[in-house]
Scaffold this motif. Structure first.
Motif, PDB file in Angstrom:
ATOM      1  N   PRO A 144      40.412  39.487  44.525  1.00 44.14           N
ATOM      2  CA  PRO A 144      39.982  39.643  43.122  1.00 44.14           C
ATOM      3  C   PRO A 144      40.725  40.761  42.404  1.00 44.14           C
ATOM      4  O   PRO A 144      41.143  40.602  41.247  1.00 44.14           O
ATOM      5  CB  PRO A 144      38.491  39.959  43.259  1.00 44.14           C
ATOM      6  N   GLU A 145      40.916  41.890  43.076  1.00 47.31           N
ATOM      7  CA  GLU A 145      41.640  43.023  42.497  1.00 47.31           C
ATOM      8  C   GLU A 145      43.080  42.638  42.153  1.00 47.31           C
ATOM      9  O   GLU A 145      43.595  42.967  41.077  1.00 47.31           O
ATOM     10  CB  GLU A 145      41.616  44.172  43.505  1.00 47.31           C
ATOM     11  N   LEU A 146      43.729  41.926  43.066  1.00 55.09           N
ATOM     12  CA  LEU A 146      45.120  41.519  42.846  1.00 55.09           C
ATOM     13  C   LEU A 146      45.229  40.491  41.728  1.00 55.09           C
ATOM     14  O   LEU A 146      46.164  40.531  40.917  1.00 55.09           O
ATOM     15  CB  LEU A 146      45.707  40.966  44.141  1.00 55.09           C
ATOM     16  N   LEU A 147      44.269  39.566  41.684  1.00 57.77           N
ATOM     17  CA  LEU A 147      44.294  38.548  40.631  1.00 57.77           C
ATOM     18  C   LEU A 147      44.053  39.188  39.262  1.00 57.77           C
ATOM     19  O   LEU A 147      44.732  38.847  38.276  1.00 57.77           O
ATOM     20  CB  LEU A 147      43.247  37.469  40.910  1.00 57.77           C
ATOM     21  N   LEU A 148      43.105  40.124  39.182  1.00 58.67           N
ATOM     22  CA  LEU A 148      42.841  40.811  37.912  1.00 58.67           C
ATOM     23  C   LEU A 148      44.073  41.582  37.447  1.00 58.67           C
ATOM     24  O   LEU A 148      44.412  41.565  36.253  1.00 58.67           O
ATOM     25  CB  LEU A 148      41.654  41.765  38.081  1.00 58.67           C
ATOM     26  N   LYS A 149      44.756  42.229  38.381  1.00 61.72           N
ATOM     27  CA  LYS A 149      45.975  42.963  38.045  1.00 61.72           C
ATOM     28  C   LYS A 149      47.029  42.022  37.480  1.00 61.72           C
ATOM     29  O   LYS A 149      47.747  42.363  36.532  1.00 61.72           O
ATOM     30  CB  LYS A 149      46.499  43.677  39.289  1.00 61.72           C
ATOM     31  N   THR A 150      47.113  40.826  38.065  1.00 63.49           N
ATOM     32  CA  THR A 150      48.069  39.825  37.576  1.00 63.49           C
ATOM     33  C   THR A 150      47.685  39.349  36.176  1.00 63.49           C
ATOM     34  O   THR A 150      48.539  39.172  35.309  1.00 63.49           O
ATOM     35  CB  THR A 150      48.123  38.629  38.541  1.00 63.49           C
TER      36      THR A 150
END
Length: 472
Positions: A144-150
């Motif tokens: 989730p953290e990586l997707l939000l950053k993207t």
């Protein structure tokens, strides 16, 4: 240097859940109904990882599709075991240019074992600009953290650093089936077979705590699951890193004690760690399927030593005899690599002889695939591709012959099966599995799915059995 076991804190997982909630609330506020697609390649462990990816995506508010032209997010979960799998993934990722042109805001993520290899990450970075997010198996817990950053950073995100791996509990799951489930009991591998890239991409062996595994198994049974497959690269070495006295056989007994009607399966077993205690436990636990996938890889001792398999052909055969002593009805399957560097025709014939003696119910056969960074990749090899293909064809012919003969022995017998799904065909519309994992097609009402029933086998071929539901 000793491996230090690392666990992701529950607070870190809750932080990921908070991110899921924030994304969900934004979608609600925008009255958006986003769709996600998760495309999985490779082994059962990858399937289990994809269940976690879908779990996170569901908590973010995504529904699911199998049409890339409908998806707002596409996650491609990859395999690195063979070159063919990597080439297939890259070809399919390249084709996603078409869907992204129609949906410019579409996010494409590539994760899994393939991208844990530095050279593959660099290849995607340079040659596949369509990909927005890349992360390895060790970063799955913070998807989730990586997707939000993207989503918010408007630039590509890469997270595939070298790592021994973690254990993370508490991630949400969205399983494809209510009848069957994958249950990971450990991650990583310490064996370093010379042909295999798995220890380099999955990290060191990390066992989940038995109480967490049993709790998840209990939840599965209470939710109606009837077929639980315990997963690990080498389940037989379960628990060695925990410093406790619970080994894999003990874990089977603990799950077997859960009330309810269900089957326990597991994979994969490494022959060097398959013990008499395990076979005795399988025989004594009434819920444990009499099914054993025991990869031999080769029947020649020199080749086995070059592969770093830590057993001989005779040691392997002794284990087969011991397993059959405790379970005469056991269904045995295996993996075999043809054309390992340096293998001669004479050494290959040892593999044929071993297979003739064991008479596997099914064999999964592969031509050796060179993996960058493994010791076998630099071993000399005089055999041509034609030599290897000829050996492979001979082994496949032998495997199919024995499998067909084994299936013929079922005809006329009544067997207990678990009906686990639909085939999509008008005739023999239901699929099922025997205790030993043999596929049985049959005709019947969908209400039978999830039930154990008796089926009379009427015919069979190399790949499947066909049966008729016995009237009660």
């Amino acid at each position: 240097m000793a491996y230090e076991r690392k666990e992701i804190s529950i607070d870190s997982i809750r932080r990921q859940e908070d991110i899921c909630r924030d994304i969900y609330e934004k979608f609600v506020a925008d009255k958006a109904r986003p769709l996600a697609m998760v495309d999985t390649y490779g082994c059962q462990q990858n399937e289990a990882d994809s269940e976690k990816l879908r779990g996170y995506l569901a908590e973010m508010g995504y529904a699911f599709t199998q049409d890339e032209f409908e998806a707002d997010v596409i996650v491609v979960n990859t395999c690195a075991v063979r070159e063919h799998a990597e080439m297939r993934v890259l070809g399919n990722v390249g084709q996603l240019n078409h869907s992204k042109k129609q949906r410019p805001g579409q996010i494409i993520a590539v994760c899994g074992c393939m991208v844990q290899q530095e050279h593959m990450t660099e290849k995607i970075k340079k040659s596949y600009p369509v990909v927005d997010l890349v992360f390895g198996p060790h970063e799955l817990w913070r998807f989730p953290e990586l997707l939000l950053k993207t989503m918010t950073g408007h630039k590509r995100v890469f997270a595939a650093e070298k790592c021994d791996g973690y254990v993370a509990e508490g991630m949400p799951l969205k399983r494809d089936s209510s009848v069957k489930a994958w249950l990971s009991i450990m991650y990583g591998c310490n064996n370093f077979c010379t042909y295999c890239v798995v220890p380099y991409v999955r990290g060191r062996e990390r066992s989940r705590r038995p109480e967490d595994i049993v709790a998840e198994a209990r939840q599965l049974v209470e939710s109606g699951c009837k077929d639980i497959t315990l997963l690990g690269q080498n389940v037989n070495s379960y628990g060695k890193d925990l410093g406790s006295d619970v080994d894999f056989a003990d874990l089977i007994r603990m799950i077997n004690d859960i009330p309810g009607e269900f089957l326990i399966r597991f994979m994969t077993s490494h022959p060097k760690d398959a013990t008499e205690k395990l076979f005795k436990t399988m025989a004594e636990c009434e819920k444990c399927a009499h099914q054993l996938h025991l990869p031999v890889q080769s029947g020649n001792d020199r080749v086995l030593k070059a592969m770093n398999r830590s057993y001989t052909a005779e040691k392997y055969l002794e284990q087969v005899r011991l397993a059959r002593k405790y379970m005469p009805d056991i269904v045995l399957t295996t993996d075999i690599i043809v054309g390992f560097p340096g293998e001669t025709d004479e050494e290959f014939e040892d593999t044929i002889r071993l297979c003739d003696e064991v008479r596997y119910d099914a064999m999964f056969t592969f031509i050796y695939s060179k993996r960058v960074g493994t010791p076998a990749a630099s071993m000399p090899d005089a055999a041509t591709r034609e030599d290897k293909q000829r050996r492979f064809d001979k082994l496949l012919e032998a495997a199919n012959r024995v499998s067909a003969e084994k299936h013929a022995e079922y005809i006329g017998k009544t067997v207990r099966v678990l009906v686990d799904g639909e085939t999509g065909k008008a005739e023999y519309n239901l699929s099922s599995r025997t205790n030993g994992g043999r596929l049985v097609h049959l005709s019947g009402d969908k209400s039978l799915i999830g039930k154990f029933i008796d089926v009379k086998i009427t015919s069979g071929n190399t790949w499947a059995l066909y049966g008729k539901v016995e009237e009660e």
